[in-house]
Scaffold this motif. Structure first.
Motif, PDB file in Angstrom:
ATOM      1  N   GLY A  65     -17.829  28.144  10.762  1.00 27.36           N
ATOM      2  CA  GLY A  65     -16.986  27.418  11.702  1.00 27.36           C
ATOM      3  C   GLY A  65     -17.763  26.848  12.856  1.00 27.36           C
ATOM      4  O   GLY A  65     -18.998  26.871  12.879  1.00 27.36           O
ATOM      5  N   ALA A  85      -9.219  23.659   8.799  1.00 31.24           N
ATOM      6  CA  ALA A  85      -9.660  25.009   9.136  1.00 31.24           C
ATOM      7  C   ALA A  85      -8.550  26.025   8.851  1.00 31.24           C
ATOM      8  O   ALA A  85      -7.368  25.736   8.989  1.00 31.24           O
ATOM      9  CB  ALA A  85     -10.054  25.070  10.604  1.00 31.24           C
ATOM     10  N   ASP A 141     -12.797  26.413  15.309  1.00 31.75           N
ATOM     11  CA  ASP A 141     -12.262  26.198  13.967  1.00 31.75           C
ATOM     12  C   ASP A 141     -13.047  27.078  13.005  1.00 31.75           C
ATOM     13  O   ASP A 141     -14.278  27.054  13.022  1.00 31.75           O
ATOM     14  CB  ASP A 141     -12.409  24.730  13.546  1.00 31.75           C
ATOM     15  CG  ASP A 141     -11.526  23.811  14.361  1.00 31.75           C
ATOM     16  OD1 ASP A 141     -10.329  24.110  14.496  1.00 31.75           O
ATOM     17  OD2 ASP A 141     -12.034  22.794  14.861  1.00 31.75           O
ATOM     18  N   VAL A 142     -12.325  27.843  12.197  1.00 28.79           N
ATOM     19  CA  VAL A 142     -12.953  28.792  11.286  1.00 28.79           C
ATOM     20  C   VAL A 142     -12.478  28.532   9.866  1.00 28.79           C
ATOM     21  O   VAL A 142     -11.274  28.376   9.628  1.00 28.79           O
ATOM     22  CB  VAL A 142     -12.607  30.250  11.688  1.00 28.79           C
ATOM     23  CG1 VAL A 142     -13.281  31.242  10.758  1.00 28.79           C
ATOM     24  CG2 VAL A 142     -12.982  30.529  13.134  1.00 28.79           C
ATOM     25  N   ASN A 143     -13.418  28.503   8.956  1.00 28.21           N
ATOM     26  CA  ASN A 143     -13.126  28.382   7.528  1.00 28.21           C
ATOM     27  C   ASN A 143     -13.449  29.715   6.864  1.00 28.21           C
ATOM     28  O   ASN A 143     -14.518  30.283   7.095  1.00 28.21           O
ATOM     29  CB  ASN A 143     -13.967  27.271   6.909  1.00 28.21           C
ATOM     30  CG  ASN A 143     -13.644  25.933   7.522  1.00 28.21           C
ATOM     31  OD1 ASN A 143     -12.495  25.529   7.566  1.00 28.21           O
ATOM     32  ND2 ASN A 143     -14.656  25.260   8.018  1.00 28.21           N
TER      33      ASN A 143
END
Length: 94
Positions: free
Chosen positions: A52, A2, A64-66
């Motif tokens: 995410g 992430a 969690d961030v993409n």
């Protein structure tokens, strides 16, 4: 891996933690035009360029961030905003 990953400890019963996560999700939908969907105790969120999860555990919440390439330039600003919301709804750093 992430682009943004934030954990917060919490002392909330799982149902209250889920309600807090839903409040965060509602804000994301309104502010960023994101779609959200629960998958068990994991809230998945998505919009163009950002996706995410917000996973709830007994004493911890983790987001969690993409980010796509264009959003990576804003990662520190997004991380600060997410951290403030996680602090507000869940508490201290895990």
């Amino acid at each position: 891996m992430a682009d943004i990953s934030i954990k917060r400890a919490h002392q909330l019963p799982l149902e209250q933690a889920r309600n807090a996560a839903q409040q965060i999700a509602d804000r994301m939908v309104n502010e960023f035009d994101m779609s959200t969907q629960w998958q068990g105790d994991v809230l998945a969120f998505k919009r163009s360029g950002v996706s995410g999860t917000l996973a709830l555990r007994e004493n911890e919440a983790q987001v969690d961030v993409n980010l796509d390439f264009l959003f990576k330039a804003f990662s520190s600003t997004l991380e600060e905003k997410i951290a403030r919301n996680m602090d507000k709804f869940f508490g201290t750093t895990a």
